[in-house]
Design a protein around this motif. Structure first.
Motif, PDB file in Angstrom:
ATOM      1  N   LYS A  42      -9.030  56.438  28.142  1.00  0.00           N
ATOM      2  CA  LYS A  42      -7.671  56.120  28.588  1.00  0.00           C
ATOM      3  C   LYS A  42      -7.689  55.142  29.767  1.00  0.00           C
ATOM      4  O   LYS A  42      -7.412  55.504  30.898  1.00  0.00           O
ATOM      5  N   MET A  43      -7.995  53.888  29.454  1.00  0.00           N
ATOM      6  CA  MET A  43      -8.061  52.875  30.503  1.00  0.00           C
ATOM      7  C   MET A  43      -6.702  52.228  30.778  1.00  0.00           C
ATOM      8  O   MET A  43      -6.506  51.661  31.845  1.00  0.00           O
ATOM      9  N   GLU A  44      -5.801  52.296  29.821  1.00  0.00           N
ATOM     10  CA  GLU A  44      -4.485  51.712  30.055  1.00  0.00           C
ATOM     11  C   GLU A  44      -3.795  52.351  31.247  1.00  0.00           C
ATOM     12  O   GLU A  44      -3.072  51.698  31.998  1.00  0.00           O
ATOM     13  N   LYS A  45      -4.053  53.645  31.451  1.00  0.00           N
ATOM     14  CA  LYS A  45      -3.413  54.362  32.552  1.00  0.00           C
ATOM     15  C   LYS A  45      -3.859  53.855  33.918  1.00  0.00           C
ATOM     16  O   LYS A  45      -3.206  54.117  34.931  1.00  0.00           O
ATOM     17  N   GLN A  46      -4.981  53.147  33.948  1.00  0.00           N
ATOM     18  CA  GLN A  46      -5.487  52.638  35.218  1.00  0.00           C
ATOM     19  C   GLN A  46      -4.714  51.411  35.694  1.00  0.00           C
ATOM     20  O   GLN A  46      -4.801  51.037  36.855  1.00  0.00           O
ATOM     21  N   TYR A  47      -3.993  50.773  34.795  1.00  0.00           N
ATOM     22  CA  TYR A  47      -3.250  49.563  35.147  1.00  0.00           C
ATOM     23  C   TYR A  47      -1.884  49.917  35.725  1.00  0.00           C
ATOM     24  O   TYR A  47      -1.221  50.844  35.262  1.00  0.00           O
ATOM     25  N   GLN A  48      -1.486  49.166  36.725  1.00  0.00           N
ATOM     26  CA  GLN A  48      -0.127  49.272  37.244  1.00  0.00           C
ATOM     27  C   GLN A  48       0.700  48.178  36.560  1.00  0.00           C
ATOM     28  O   GLN A  48       0.641  47.008  36.929  1.00  0.00           O
ATOM     29  N   ILE A  49       1.443  48.599  35.559  1.00  0.00           N
ATOM     30  CA  ILE A  49       2.149  47.652  34.698  1.00  0.00           C
ATOM     31  C   ILE A  49       3.631  47.637  35.050  1.00  0.00           C
ATOM     32  O   ILE A  49       4.267  48.685  35.156  1.00  0.00           O
ATOM     33  N   ARG A  50       4.168  46.446  35.206  1.00  0.00           N
ATOM     34  CA  ARG A  50       5.600  46.312  35.454  1.00  0.00           C
ATOM     35  C   ARG A  50       6.363  46.429  34.143  1.00  0.00           C
ATOM     36  O   ARG A  50       5.805  46.180  33.064  1.00  0.00           O
TER      37      ARG A  50
END
Length: 577
Positions: free
Chosen positions: A374-382
Motif C-alpha cells: 500500500k504505497m499510494e497511502k504514502q502520498y499526500q495527494i490533492r
C-alpha cells in the motif's frame, strides 16, 4: 482487576484478564492459579482456556496438558478462527511446527482473509524452509491487512521481502528469463544483447533494432539497481508488445517534437531563475533542465505501457514474481521520494511535479493490485490530483483484460493530452515513418534551416555572414555529408581525446545551456567557458555540441535530434586514419 474481582467475584473474564497480567510479567504459576478460578465460574471461557494452554505450551513445554485445554475450545467452536490462530501461534512460538500447522491450517480454512492467520502461515513456512509458500502467505497478509502502519502489515511486508530475496539468491526464475530471451529472439528473428550502463538515467531501457539501424536488440541496465532479472524481463516485454503491434500493423514510435525543448524551458523559467539566484552553475542547470524534460516524457510513454508489462510478467511468468516484487518495491520507493523530498519540492516546477506525482501514484496503485503493498497511502495527494489518478486508472481497467495489440499507445496519447504534455511529443505510425525516411533522409542542412527560421534569430545576421551562408549552401547543395560540420567534429574529437569523461560532460552541459534559446549556425563569437581561448561560430558550436554528448552521454545523444550521424562517423574515420 483485583478491585473488580472483589466487587464481582463470579465474573470469569475479570479473572482471565488478571491472569494475563501475571503471565506477561512472567509469574506463570500465579497466572495458572487465577485461570483455574476463571474456568470455575465459566468452564467454556475460550480465552481462559487458550491462555492456560499457551502457558503450558510456551513456558512448561507440556504439550499434552496444553492440548487438553485447546481441544475444549476446538470441540465447542470449531469455526473460531481467532482461537485456532492463537493456538497455532502458541505452538509456532514454542517450535512445535507440526502442531502449529494443524491449528493454523484449520484457522486458514475457516477464514483465509484474516491477515493474522496468513501471517502465521507465512512464518510457519519460513521456519519449515518453504520460501515460496512463505512469500505467498506474506503477500496475502499485506493484501488483506488495511492498517499499513501496524505490526501485522509490517511483519508481513518484511517476510515477503526476505523470502523473495532468498529465492532470488537461489537463482529462482533464471531459467525462465533465459527461455524468455530465446522466445523474443524467435519472435523478432533478432539477437538480444544485454549490457551494463552505469550512466543510464533510468533503471533500464531497450534499444529496438529497427529504431537504431541494427540487426540486434540491445537491453541496457544500470548496475545501481540490483534486481537485474526483472529489469531485463520488463524490457523484453517492451520488445514483445512492439513485435505484436508490428504484426498487427499498428506499431507506433514515440518521438519528441523538434524545437519543443526550448518551449519547455520557457514553461519552467521561474524555477530556473530560482536556481540561478542560488548560485547553481549553468552546467548543472542545463543538466537539470534536460533531465526534467526527458524524465517527464519518459513517464508519458512508459507509465501506461509499464502497467500492461507488469501484468504480463505477473500473469505469464510466475517464477519471476519474486524478483519482480523486490524490484517494483525499490522503484516505487524511489518514485515516492522523487516527488515528496522537501528539497526536490522546493526546487522543482510545481506543474511538472504534479504531473510526475500523478504518474507515480498510478504506478503505486498498480503495484498494490499485484502484491498488496500500500504505497499510494504514502502520498499526500490533492483532490484534483486524485481525480486525475482515478480517471487514468479507470481507463486502464477498461483496457486491462482485453487489450488488443498496440492499444497501449492509445493510453499514452490520452494521458499525455490530459496532462497537456502532448505539445512535446508525437506518436507516429512506424510503417509510415520508416517508408518516409527511406525515401528522403533528413540532412544536417534541414536542421540548420529549422534553426534559421527560428523567430528568435530573425535579423541576427550580418551582411558578410549572409554571404558566407549563401556560399556554404551552394557548396553543399545535394550532398549527403556536411563537410564543414564533419571537419569541425574532427577538431572536437582531437580536443576531447584523453579528456576525462566527467570533464567532457561538463562541457556538454555548458553548450546545452548556451543552446537554450537556439544556436544560430551563421553567428560568430560564441564562447565556451570550459574551452578557454577559442571562439566558436554557430557551425563549430553545433559540431562540438554533438561530439561532446556523443563522447560523454551517448545514451542521450538521440534526444538532441541533431542528424549529424554521418558527419560524426566520417569524423571518427578521419581521426583514426
Amino acid at each position: 482487576m483485583e478491585k473488580l474481582i472483589e466487587n464481582y467475584p463470579t465474573n470469569s473474564e475479570y479473572y482471565r484478564n488478571l491472569a494475563q497480567t501475571y503471565e506477561e510479567e512472567g509469574q506463570h504459576e500465579k497466572a495458572i492459579d487465577i485461570l483455574i478460578d476463571a474456568l470455575k465460574w465459566d468452564p467454556k471461557n475460550h480465552w481462559a482456556l487458550i491462555l492456560m494452554g499457551n502457558i503450558y505450551a510456551r513456558y512448561f513445554d507440556d504439550v499434552h496438558t496444553a492440548m487438553t485445554y485447546y481441544d475444549q475450545v476446538v470441540e465447542s467452536d470449531p469455526g473460531n478462527y481467532i482461537a485456532l490462530n492463537n493456538i497455532g501461534g502458541a505452538f509456532l512460538q514454542s517450535g512445535k511446527l507440526n502442531l502449529a500447522e494443524r491449528y493454523l491450517s484449520k484457522a486458514y480454512q475457516a477464514n483465509p482473509k484474516y491477515p493474522n492467520i496468513s501471517l502465521g502461515m507465512g512464518l510457519l513456512n519460513l521456519q519449515k524452509g518453504d520460501m515460496r509458500q512463505a512469500f505467498q502467505f506474506a503477500v496475502e497478509t499485506i493484501r488483506n491487512e488495511q492498517k499499513s502502519a501496524g505490526q501485522v502489515y509490517q511483519t508481513g511486508l518484511q517476510l515477503a521481502l526476505d523470502a523473495a530475496q532468498y529465492l532470488v539468491k537461489q537463482q529462482v526464475g533464471k531459467e525462465t528469463l533465459v527461455d524468455f530471451i530465446q522466445e523474443i529472439e524467435r519472435l523478432t528473428d533478432k539477437e538480444v544483447r544485454i549490457e551494463k550502463d552505469e550512466y543510464l538515467p533510468t533503471a533500464a531501457k531497450v534499444e529496438i533494432a529497427e529504431n537504431h539501424g541494427r540487426d540486434f536488440h540491445r537491453i541496457l541496465h544500470n548496475p545501481k539497481y540490483p534486481q537485474t532479472d526483472h529489469l531485463i524481463a520488463h524490457e523484453l516485454v517492451h520488445l514483445k508488445l512492439a513485435a505484436e503491434a508490428r504484426t498487427a500493423g499498428n506499431n507506433m514510435l514515440f518521438i519528441a517534437k523538434n524545437g519543443t525543448y526550448n518551449q519547455f524551458l520557457k514553461t519552467i523559467e521561474a524555477s530556473l531563475k530560482k536556481l540561478e539566484k542560488r548560485g547553481i552553475p549553468d552546467t548543472s542547470i542545463a543538466k537539470y533542465s534536460k533531465d526534467l524534460f526527458d524524465g517527464i516524457l519518459r513517464q508519458v510513454f512508459n507509465t501506461p505501457i509499464d502497467l500492461f508489462i507488469e501484468d504480463i510478467l505477473y500473469r505469464d511468468y510466475p517464477e519471476l514474481r519474486y524478483v519482480q516484487f523486490i524490484s517494483l518495491f525499490q522503484l516505487n520507493q524511489e518514485a515516492h521520494k522523487a516527488v515528496n523530498d522537501p528539497k526536490i519540492i522546493d526546487l522543482s516546477p510545481p506543474d511538472i511535479l504534479t504531473k510526475s506525482r500523478i504518474f507515480n501514484v498510478v504506478s503505486a496503485r498498480h503495484f498494490e493490485t499485484l502484491f498488496g503493498v500500500k504505497m499510494e497511502k504514502q502520498y499526500q495527494i490533492r483532490p484534483f490530483e486524485k481525480e486525475q489518478i482515478d480517471a487514468f486508472w479507470e481507463e486502464f481497467i477498461e483496457y486491462r483484460n482485453d487489450r488488443e495489440a498496440g492499444e497501449e499507445y492509445e493510453l499514452v496519447q490520452h494521458w499525455g493530452e490530459d496532462l497537456e504534455l502532448d505539445p512535446y511529443f508525437e506518436l507516429v505510425e512506424e510503417k509510415e515513418y520508416r517508408s518516409k525516411n527511406e525515401k528522403t533522409s533528413k540532412r544536417p542542412e534541414d536542421v540548420l534551416t529549422q534553426i534559421e527560421k527560428d523567430p528568435m534569430q530573425e535579423g541576427a545576421l550580418e551582411e558578410d555572414e549572409q554571404e558566407e551562408l549563401r556560399k556554404f549552401k551552394e557548396q553543399h547543395t545535394g550532398k549527403d555529408i556536411n563537410m564543414a560540420v564533419a571537419m569541425y567534429m574532427v577538431g572536437a574529437l582531437e580536443h576531447f581525446k584523453g579528456m576525462p569523461k566527467d570533464q567532457v560532460k561538463d562541457i556538454a552541459f555548458e553548450i546545452a545551456m548556451l543552446g537554450r534559446n537556439g544556436i544560430n549556425p551563421e553567428k560568430k563569437g560564441y564562447k565556451v567557458n570550459k574551452i578557454p581561448g577559442q571562439s566558436f561560430s554557430g557551425y563549430k558550436l553545433l559540431a562540438y555540441y554533438y561530439v561532446s554528448w556523443a563522447v560523454a552521454i551517448p545514451e542521450m545523444l538521440k534526444e538532441l535530434q541533431m542528424p549529424f550521424d554521418k558527419e560524426y562517423e566520417l569524423a571518427k574515420q578521419m581521426t583514426e586514419s
